[in-house]
Design a protein around this motif. Structure first.
Motif, PDB file in Angstrom:
ATOM      1  N   UNK A  32       0.807  -1.223   0.000  1.00 17.07           N
ATOM      2  CA  UNK A  32       0.000   0.000   0.000  1.00 17.07           C
ATOM      3  C   UNK A  32       0.841   1.274   0.000  1.00 17.07           C
ATOM      4  N   UNK A  33       2.139   1.145  -0.188  1.00 19.40           N
ATOM      5  CA  UNK A  33       3.014   2.317  -0.168  1.00 19.40           C
ATOM      6  C   UNK A  33       2.634   3.275  -1.295  1.00 19.40           C
ATOM      7  N   UNK A  34       2.692   4.544  -1.000  1.00 16.69           N
ATOM      8  CA  UNK A  34       2.409   5.575  -1.999  1.00 16.69           C
ATOM      9  C   UNK A  34       3.697   5.892  -2.762  1.00 16.69           C
ATOM     10  N   UNK A  35       3.582   6.213  -4.049  1.00 14.94           N
ATOM     11  CA  UNK A  35       4.791   6.496  -4.845  1.00 14.94           C
ATOM     12  C   UNK A  35       5.708   7.546  -4.214  1.00 14.94           C
ATOM     13  N   UNK A  49      11.141  -5.510  -5.261  1.00 12.82           N
ATOM     14  CA  UNK A  49      10.233  -6.302  -6.093  1.00 12.82           C
ATOM     15  C   UNK A  49       9.022  -5.433  -6.409  1.00 12.82           C
ATOM     16  N   UNK A  50       8.742  -5.313  -7.715  1.00  7.06           N
ATOM     17  CA  UNK A  50       7.639  -4.487  -8.199  1.00  7.06           C
ATOM     18  C   UNK A  50       6.743  -5.319  -9.115  1.00  7.06           C
ATOM     19  N   UNK A  51       5.572  -4.795  -9.347  1.00  8.90           N
ATOM     20  CA  UNK A  51       4.693  -5.307 -10.412  1.00  8.90           C
ATOM     21  C   UNK A  51       4.493  -4.143 -11.367  1.00  8.90           C
ATOM     22  N   UNK A  52       3.298  -3.624 -11.457  1.00  8.68           N
ATOM     23  CA  UNK A  52       3.052  -2.541 -12.408  1.00  8.68           C
ATOM     24  C   UNK A  52       2.683  -1.220 -11.742  1.00  8.68           C
ATOM     25  N   UNK A  53       2.539  -1.198 -10.430  1.00  6.95           N
ATOM     26  CA  UNK A  53       2.093   0.003  -9.728  1.00  6.95           C
ATOM     27  C   UNK A  53       3.125   1.127  -9.758  1.00  6.95           C
ATOM     28  N   UNK A  54       4.381   0.789  -9.698  1.00 10.12           N
ATOM     29  CA  UNK A  54       5.446   1.776  -9.538  1.00 10.12           C
ATOM     30  C   UNK A  54       6.285   1.899 -10.805  1.00 10.12           C
ATOM     31  N   UNK A  55       6.522   3.141 -11.241  1.00  5.65           N
ATOM     32  CA  UNK A  55       7.445   3.392 -12.354  1.00  5.65           C
ATOM     33  C   UNK A  55       8.808   3.709 -11.743  1.00  5.65           C
ATOM     34  N   UNK A  56       9.785   2.881 -12.022  1.00  2.00           N
ATOM     35  CA  UNK A  56      11.144   3.087 -11.534  1.00  2.00           C
ATOM     36  C   UNK A  56      11.885   3.963 -12.532  1.00  2.00           C
ATOM     37  N   UNK A  57      11.791   5.278 -12.318  1.00  4.52           N
ATOM     38  CA  UNK A  57      12.446   6.241 -13.201  1.00  4.52           C
ATOM     39  C   UNK A  57      13.950   6.248 -12.926  1.00  4.52           C
TER      40      UNK A  57
END
Length: 81
Positions: A32-35, A49-57
């Protein structure tokens, strides 16, 4: 002895947690972490570990000097610079 930290920032099946712990990771499971909170949470993190919620710029990656591994649960790498 330094224990590597694995930060999980999206929903994953909880079955992964014991596997990571058995591999020697301290797991920080925060689906539930916010960007806006991610930069602070990456301090000292070795594995993300990510799925699709976070864009790793590129800027986010540069702010995480201890980060060595990004695991992408799912298909594609379009959200990782």
């Amino acid at each position: 002895m330094h224990i590597p930290v694995c930060l999980i920032v999206d929903d994953l099946h909880p079955a992964i947690l014991p596997y990571l712990e058995e591999a020697g990771y301290q797991v920080d499971y925060r689906p539930d972490i916010q960007p806006a909170e991610v930069i602070k949470a990456l301090n000292g993190v070795h594995t993300l570990i990510v799925r699709s919620k976070l864009k790793m710029s590129a800027a986010l990656l540069e702010s995480a000097p201890s980060l060595k591994v990004i695991g992408r649960a799912g298909a594609g790498l379009d959200n990782i610079d």
